[in-house]
Design an enzyme around this catalytic site. Structure first.
Site, PDB file in Angstrom:
ATOM      1  N   ALA A 157      32.817  34.868  17.454  1.00 16.03           N
ATOM      2  CA  ALA A 157      31.911  34.530  16.352  1.00 16.03           C
ATOM      3  C   ALA A 157      30.610  35.321  16.397  1.00 16.03           C
ATOM      4  CB  ALA A 157      31.600  33.032  16.375  1.00 16.03           C
ATOM      5  N   ASP A 158      30.415  36.142  17.438  1.00 14.99           N
ATOM      6  CA  ASP A 158      29.176  36.899  17.562  1.00 14.99           C
ATOM      7  C   ASP A 158      29.160  38.024  16.526  1.00 14.99           C
ATOM      8  OD1 ASP A 158      26.777  37.571  19.606  1.00 14.99           O
ATOM      9  OD2 ASP A 158      27.719  39.434  18.918  1.00 14.99           O
ATOM     10  N   ILE A 159      28.077  38.086  15.742  1.00  9.84           N
ATOM     11  CA  ILE A 159      28.010  39.048  14.649  1.00  9.84           C
ATOM     12  C   ILE A 159      27.997  40.485  15.165  1.00  9.84           C
ATOM     13  CG2 ILE A 159      25.495  38.999  14.494  1.00  9.84           C
ATOM     14  CD1 ILE A 159      27.995  39.278  11.556  1.00  9.84           C
ATOM     15  N   TRP A 178      29.107  45.463  22.361  1.00 13.87           N
ATOM     16  CA  TRP A 178      27.665  45.340  22.079  1.00 13.87           C
ATOM     17  C   TRP A 178      26.962  46.677  22.280  1.00 13.87           C
ATOM     18  CZ3 TRP A 178      27.984  40.275  25.140  1.00 13.87           C
ATOM     19  CH2 TRP A 178      28.020  39.187  24.269  1.00 13.87           C
TER      20      TRP A 178
END
Length: 288
Positions: free
Chosen positions: A239-241, A281
């Site tokens: 769910a991390d954008i 990331w």
């Protein structure tokens, strides 16, 4: 002042470590001398200094401190992930769908927060904020209520957090709810209802189950604690954008990836999906 040398198997790119840690204004870095100072609290609060003295392929580190030598060295090894070699991680991903990203960011370790406690507070502060403002709020919080020792900053003790007047946090631009969450966490740790040391011995599922019972802690925050507080190796945040954007870019998708697609990709990344999270990331943070 004690000194200790650590040698590990490469690759390990300390310049990339400093590059990512520099995103946190509380971290003390001497880039020119490849030196990092960490806040370490065992019996004493102290700054422990880590200087990179080797190369990416043959990494070595000089570690210096004032107190608690053996325990402090273990903290450094845990935080900087010097206990496990990245060669095994890169071997795992060399033929995976993330091969290009791992080649680009080779030698980048998963660096933890100094303690699971500081990780939890930081993760709550960072909820639903852009990175810049989240870093500013965290810096305000720690420099107002925490303690500086030997030039490094320590997060305020749980007892102090529990006693912070809510209006003080509101004046610092914390939302009403986030202020209540932070104070509530301080209260639960102070009362013994939340014991992070004991929780660190539980499996991933149990950690998430216990943490999400606490007001203000959802699955994203619980997973962040597992990843950057406890250093668990198989944590992926679908769910991390940032991760969604990185996957969209990497796989050249028109829309954000579907959960079903992520589950299929994860089969190849496990049991090292924490590194998939980290390198995705990094691909967004660096544009590479």
């Amino acid at each position: 002042m004690w000194q200790h040398e650590i040698n590990i198997k490469g690759p390990y790119d300390f310049e990339r470590v400093l590059d990512r840690m520099r995103l946190d204004p509380l971290v003390v870095i001497d880039q020119a001398n490849l030196r990092l100072s960490l806040p370490v609290e065992i019996e004493h609060k102290q700054a422990v200094h880590i200087t990179f003295t080797g190369s990416v392929d043959s990494p070595s580190f000089k570690v210096e401190g004032k107190h608690d030598q053996q325990a402090a060295i273990q903290v450094v090894k845990r935080v900087l992930q010097l206990e496990r070699g990245l060669h095994e991680i890169h071997a795992h991903f060399k033929d995976s769908s993330l091969k290009a990203i791992f080649e680009e960011h080779a030698g980048t370790p998963l660096v933890l927060e100094p303690t699971p406690y500081s990780c939890l507070l930081k993760s709550v502060i960072h909820q639903q904020l852009n990175m810049s403002f989240a870093a500013t709020l965290t810096e305000r919080f720690v420099k107002t209520f925490g303690e500086q020792v030997d030039g490094v900053w320590f997060y305020p003790d749980p007892e102090k957090v529990a006693d912070i007047p809510l209006e003080k946090l509101r004046e610092m631009q914390f939302s009403q709810r986030k202020a209540e969450y932070l104070i509530g966490i301080g209260e639960k740790i102070t009362s013994g209802e939340l014991d992070l040391n004991a929780l660190s011995q539980e499996d991933d599922g149990e950690v998430i189950k216990q943490l999400v019972k606490i007001r203000g802690i959802g699955p994203w925050t619980a997973q962040s604690v597992l990843l950057f507080g406890f250093g668990r190796m198989d944590i992926f945040l679908p769910a991390d954008i940032g991760i969604q954007n990185a996957l969209k870019k990497h796989f050249q998708l028109d829309d954000k990836p579907a959960l079903d697609d992520m589950e299929v990709w994860l089969k190849d990344w496990r049991p090292c999906s924490s590194y998939a999270s980290l390198y995705l990331w990094r691909s967004i943070e660096t544009g590479k």
